[in-house]
Enzyme design. Structure first.
Site, PDB file in Angstrom:
ATOM      1  N   ASP A 240       0.862  -1.187   0.000  1.00 23.78           N
ATOM      2  CA  ASP A 240       0.000   0.000   0.000  1.00 23.78           C
ATOM      3  C   ASP A 240       0.902   1.242   0.000  1.00 23.78           C
ATOM      4  OD1 ASP A 240      -1.827   2.000   0.441  1.00 23.78           O
ATOM      5  OD2 ASP A 240      -2.747   1.103   2.215  1.00 23.78           O
ATOM      6  N   ASP A 246       4.124  10.927   2.788  1.00 23.28           N
ATOM      7  CA  ASP A 246       3.964  11.581   4.101  1.00 23.28           C
ATOM      8  C   ASP A 246       5.039  11.094   5.076  1.00 23.28           C
ATOM      9  OD1 ASP A 246       1.719  12.844   3.115  1.00 23.28           O
ATOM     10  OD2 ASP A 246       0.351  11.308   3.860  1.00 23.28           O
TER      11      ASP A 246
HETATM   12  O1  RIB Z   1      -1.148  11.020   1.606  1.00 23.43           O
HETATM   13  C1  RIB Z   1      -2.117  10.076   1.974  1.00 23.43           C
HETATM   14  C2  RIB Z   1      -3.306  10.757   2.567  1.00 23.43           C
HETATM   15  O2  RIB Z   1      -3.921  11.562   1.582  1.00 23.43           O
HETATM   16  C3  RIB Z   1      -4.386   9.831   3.055  1.00 23.43           C
HETATM   17  O3  RIB Z   1      -4.219   9.446   4.391  1.00 23.43           O
HETATM   18  C4  RIB Z   1      -5.669  10.617   2.777  1.00 23.43           C
HETATM   19  O4  RIB Z   1      -6.388  10.953   3.911  1.00 23.43           O
HETATM   20  C5  RIB Z   1      -5.236  11.842   1.994  1.00 23.43           C
HETATM   21  O5  RIB Z   1      -5.150  12.955   2.782  1.00 23.43           O
END
Ligand code: RIB
Length: 298
Positions: A240, A246
Site C-alpha cells: 500500500d 507523508d
Molecule cells: O497522503 C495520503 C493521505 O492523503 C491519506 O491518508 C488521505 O487521507 C489523503 O489525505
C-alpha cells in the site's frame, strides 16, 4: 538552550480504503474486495512520521464531532494535540481505492479541515517563535494566511504542496524555506518533466529554498543552492503506497530539527517510506525510528 519545535498545521481524515481489482473507470460500477477504515490525512500522517522519527511535534487542525479518535492517536504517538479543535459537522475523510499492486487513487472530502478561521490560526501561531518549523500541506483552507503569518514570525516553513491545485496560486511561495514535492507536483509547479529541469526551474524561481524531490521508484533528489544529492529507493514488495510520501516528509522534518547531515537524512527517509509501503494503511503504516534502523530490507 532554545528548544525548536515542529508545528504541523494540517488535515486529519478518516480513510475508507476499498480493495479493488482495478480502479473504477468513468461510468463503470465494480464491487470492492474488502473495506477498512484507518486514520489518515496528510497533516496527521506527517505529524506521526515526524514524531515516530523522534521529534517533538504539535498538531493543529480541526476535526468534527466524530473526531475524538484523532486526539487519541496523537496522544498514543506523543504528539501534542492541545491545538486541535473539535467543531460542529463531520471530520474530513478520504475514499481510497487500493489495487492489487498497492497503488491508490484518492477522493477527498474536506469537512472540518476546511473550517479554519483567522482567529484560530492566530491563536495557534502565537505559541510559536522565530526558528520553529511549520509543516504544511494543501488539504486545509487559509493556507495563504497561515504562510504569511508564520513568515512574519520568522518560522521556517516546510511545504508539501499536495494535492497541487489552483488554491496554491494564492500563496506567496517565496516565503517557503523547504519544498517537499513528488515528480507530479514538480511538473505542475515547474512546467518541466525531467527531474533536473524541475530543480533548475524551481531553483530559479525560489533561489533561497531547499527542494526535496521524490521520484517514486527512481529515488529522490535534494537540492540546495545548486548542490544536489541523490538517493535510491530501498526495494520492498508494495502492499500500500498510501502515506509513503507523508512518511518521507515527516522523517525529513524531524531530521532537519535534529540537524542531521543530508546524506543520512535521505537514507533514513527512503528507508522509512519503504517500510511504510510494505504495510497497509496510512498513519498505521508509518514505522518508528528503531524499526527503520532495524528493518531488514530486500
Ligand atoms: O497522503 C495520503 C493521505 O492523503 C491519506 O491518508 C488521505 O487521507 C489523503 O489525505
Amino acid at each position: 538552550m532554545i528548544q525548536i519545535k515542529i508545528l504541523d498545521f494540517g488535515s486529519l481524515n478518516y480513510d475508507y480504503v476499498y480493495g479493488v481489482e482495478h480502479m473504477v473507470a468513468p461510468g463503470e460500477t465494480i464491487s470492492s474486495l474488502d473495506m477498512e477504515i484507518f486514520c489518515g490525512g496528510k497533516g496527521l500522517n506527517q505529524a506521526i512520521a515526524a514524531a515516530r522519527a523522534g521529534a517533538e511535534v504539535f498538531m493543529a487542525g480541526m476535526v468534527g464531532k466524530d473526531g475524538q479518535l484523532f486526539m487519541d492517536i496523537c496522544k498514543e504517538n506523543g504528539i501534542d494535540s492541545s491545538f486541535i479543535r473539535q467543531v460542529p459537522g463531520k471530520s474530513g475523510h478520504a475514499i481510497i481505492q487500493l489495487d492489487q499492486n498497492g497503488q491508490n487513487s484518492i477522493l477527498l472530502y474536506g469537512g472540518s479541515n476546511r473550517q479554519m478561521t483567522k482567529e484560530y490560526v492566530d491563536e495557534v501561531l502565537n505559541n510559536f517563535e522565530k526558528g520553529d518549523l511549520l509543516l504544511l500541506q494543501n488539504e486545509i483552507n487559509l493556507l495563504s494566511y497561515i504562510i504569511d503569518k508564520a513568515y512574519e514570525k520568522g518560522m521556517r516553513i516546510l511545504l508539501n504542496p499536495s494535492p497541487y491545485d489552483e488554491k496554491l496560486a494564492a500563496c506567496d511561495l517565496t516565503k517557503v524555506s523547504v519544498f517537499l514535492i513528488n515528480e507530479i507536483e514538480g511538473e505542475q509547479m515547474a512546467g518541466e518533466k525531467e527531474p533536473d529541469k524541475i530543480l533548475d526551474a524551481l531553483t530559479e524561481k525560489y533561489p533561497e529554498a531547499e527542494i526535496m524531490l521524490t521520484l517514486g521508484s527512481k529515488g529522490s533528489v535534494y537540492c540546495r543552492m545548486g548542490e544536489r544529492y541523490k538517493q535510491d529507493i530501498y526495494k520492498v514488495k508494495a502492499v500500500d503506497t498510501t502515506a509513503a510520501g507523508d512518511t518521507f516528509t515527516g522523517y525529513f522534518a524531524a531530521s532537519l530539527l535534529k540537524g542531521m547531515p543530508i546524506e543520512e537524512t535521505l537514507k533514513k527517509c527512503a528507508k522509512a517510506s519503504a517500510v511504510a509501503v510494505s504495510r497497509k494503511g496510512a498513519a498505521d503504516s508509518i514505522p518508528r525510528e528503531e524499526e527503520v534502523d532495524g528493518y531488514e530490507l530486500l
